[in-house]
Design an enzyme around this catalytic site. Structure first.
Site, PDB file in Angstrom:
ATOM      1  N   CYS A   1       0.839  -1.196   0.000  1.00  0.00           N
ATOM      2  CA  CYS A   1       0.000   0.000   0.000  1.00  0.00           C
ATOM      3  C   CYS A   1       0.879   1.252   0.000  1.00  0.00           C
ATOM      4  O   CYS A   1       1.789   1.365  -0.815  1.00  0.00           O
ATOM      5  CB  CYS A   1      -0.973  -0.053   1.168  1.00  0.00           C
ATOM      6  SG  CYS A   1      -2.268   1.205   1.132  1.00  0.00           S
ATOM      7  N   LEU A   2       0.658   2.201   0.911  1.00  0.00           N
ATOM      8  CA  LEU A   2       1.486   3.402   0.926  1.00  0.00           C
ATOM      9  C   LEU A   2       2.930   3.092   1.283  1.00  0.00           C
ATOM     10  O   LEU A   2       3.838   3.851   0.922  1.00  0.00           O
ATOM     11  CB  LEU A   2       0.902   4.420   1.906  1.00  0.00           C
ATOM     12  CG  LEU A   2      -0.323   5.182   1.396  1.00  0.00           C
ATOM     13  CD1 LEU A   2      -0.922   6.029   2.505  1.00  0.00           C
ATOM     14  CD2 LEU A   2       0.023   6.041   0.194  1.00  0.00           C
TER      15      LEU A   2
END
Length: 565
Positions: free
Chosen positions: A299-300
């Protein structure tokens, strides 16, 4: 941060007072979307006539269904992905009529929310919140309009309805504590893969996991999880822990565990997260391993790993070890089409959130949770409440639910910077993202890439993850896995009903558009984890004898930071 004027303080206090009533969403942003739709509708009499005709057409189809003169099913070739209506009882009259009418309403509002002249962002918002409103009014939420609920009430003699009423009273009074809070404890039930904390700074702990095979590959794997949640999504229960599985395949695995920041960390920046969260652990690895590093991110955390890899090509980050590969799990690098999460990110929304974070010094997990519940309201709100209040079924705890409830905080400055630079300006994709004041470009990436998207990802839609193909010419392997943002990544071997598509693109090969990619990719059954492990192994050196992991002065895994409330 600059000192506030009295006027700015007044505005911020007003925003903070409004936040609990708007799920931390900007009321101005919502009002602008509604006004854009309403004014364009008012000024388009032709479109009004067109929509009235469409409503009449859909109404006639529903009436034909009611009179038995038309089909109550979806058109030929269409599929119904709505789990609320999958039960066979919905095919019986009069429930098929209710289902048909509800579908027609969804279709009408999908069309009615789009008017010529509206901004694309406001069209998406109008459609999204129309679905939210309809989701509340669906016949699946009613006792007398849901055949599954009626059947359950009759078969239980009303006992399940009584139990559901008790659940409702418990929730209303706050007497019920969700089971996942205590059913799965970190270090006891989840995050139990043996290891040691080998490095710690103000922002992260670096966990090294003990070898579980006689020999290990020389290149370590460093995993960067998202800073929005705790790291152990990738080290859940022993049977579905990616870390445990990867160590069991002969890899030396390191994991970052992010500190849960407080108000005192309000000034931490994206550069701080990059320096302390990725560069410093990489330098530590370079001092303790001679081989290159397989860098991976989720994800991030994957976005940050990609930033680090691009910055390293410009000599930023100091004396970093060479990177053998880069793997991104459900991680975007181009945010021009961020999916439904982008609905909650515009200039007004960012300004509103800035007021909240300036007041507290951070954005809390509870404040973020409102947006994520909106994204999955059908499953996380209405379907769950229907089963709890109308069928008397409390949702059974799971390790994934426990992790999802274990929220974290985001420092005010960093939160503003990543929303502005990545979501609003898309700076990383267009070569304008700056690290230590210098612009970096993803086009500099030359190392092998392994990218994973998931079919039902509302947070990082797979076509957005796939866009890295367009931003660089590196050797790239792309996997499209069954499942959503979390379940598609936590997809251990042996998990039932799993499949994935995979295709390789050689450096400099012709560009394949995302919509055409699935047709030319190979479909395989089962988990994608073995495919990734084989890819890592092909880019790793000859295994050598594993050494026991000594005890660390910093303590054993899972460390201290993951336990911070």
């Amino acid at each position: 941060m600059k000192p506030e004027t009295p006027a700015q303080t007044l505005d911020r206090k007003l925003h903070v007072l409004a936040a609990p009533f708007t799920a931390s969403l900007s009321p101005v942003s919502l009002a602008l979307a509604w006004a854009d739709w309403a004014w364009h509708l008012a000024g388009s009499p032709g479109r009004q006539i067109e929509l009235a005709g469409r409503a009449a057409e859909l109404g006639v189809q529903t009436l034909s269904c009611a009179l038995g003169q038309g089909s109550c099913e979806l058109p030929a070739g269409a599929t119904d992905d709505d789990p609320r209506f999958r039960a066979a009882e919905w095919a019986q009259w009069p429930f098929n009529l209710l289902r048909q009418g509800f579908r027609q309403q969804e279709q009408f509002w999908h069309e009615a929310a789009s008017l010529p002249g509206m901004s694309p962002h406001h069209v998406q918002m109008a459609r999204f919140f129309a679905r939210q409103w309809l989701g509340m009014l669906t016949p699946a939420n009613g006792l007398l309009t849901n055949p599954v609920v009626l059947k359950d009430a009759l078969s239980s003699g009303g006992a399940h309805l009584l139990q559901g009423a008790q659940h409702w009273l418990q929730d209303l009074s706050g007497a019920h504590e969700p089971a996942p809070q205590g059913a799965f404890q970190v270090g006891r039930d989840v995050a139990v893969t043996p290891g040691q904390v080998v490095m710690r700074n103000h922002l992260v702990e670096l966990l090294r996991y003990a070898p579980q095979t006689p020999q290990v590959h020389p290149e370590p794997v460093l995993i960067v999880p998202s800073w929005i949640m705790k790291y152990y999504i990738l080290d859940l229960s022993p049977h579905n822990s990616m870390v445990r599985w990867l160590v069991g395949q002969g890899h030396t695995v390191y994991m970052l565990s992010w500190r849960n920041p407080g108000a005192e960390d309000a000034g931490l920046s994206m550069d701080d997260y990059l320096e302390q969260g990725v560069f410093e652990p990489l330098r530590w690895l370079g001092q303790h391993h001679r081989a290159g590093v397989h860098l991976a991110g989720y994800c991030l955390g994957g976005t940050l790993a990609a930033i680090a890899a691009a910055a390293a090509t410009r000599g930023l980050g100091g004396a970093l070890p060479s990177l053998a590969s880069l793997t991104l799990f459900a991680a975007q690098t181009d945010f021009s089409e961020p999916g439904e999460l982008g609905l909650f990110i515009d200039e007004s929304q960012v300004g509103f959130l800035d007021s909240l974070t300036r007041e507290q010094g951070y954005l809390s997990g509870e404040q973020m949770a409102g947006s994520f519940q909106f994204l999955h309201s059908r499953e996380l709100v209405w379907t769950r409440r229907m089963r709890e209040y109308l069928m008397g079924e409390r949702e059974q705890p799971s390790d994934l639910m426990a992790w999802n409830a274990d929220t974290t905080r985001l420092p005010a400055r960093m939160h503003h910077q990543y929303l502005t630079a990545l979501y609003l300006r898309n700076a990383l994709a267009i070569g304008r993202y700056r690290v230590q004041g210098q612009p970096i470009s993803l086009s500099d990436l030359r190392l092998p890439l392994f990218l994973v998207g998931t079919e039902r990802d509302h947070i990082s839609p797979w076509p957005s993850v796939y866009k890295l193909h367009h931003l660089c010419e590196a050797d790239a392997t792309f996997v499209l896995a069954a499942g959503g943002h979390n379940a598609g990544i936590v997809s251990e071997p042996g998990h039932a009903h799993r499949h994935y598509r995979i295709a390789h693109r050689a450096p400099g090969a012709a560009w394949v558009a995302a919509e055409a990619w699935p047709a030319q990719a190979e479909l395989k059954e089962g988990s994608w984890w073995p495919a990734w492990q084989a890819w890592l192994q092909a880019r790793s050196g000859k295994p050598h004898r594993a050494r026991a992991l000594p005890a660390s002065k910093l303590g054993p895994a899972p460390g201290e930071y993951v336990l911070q409330a």
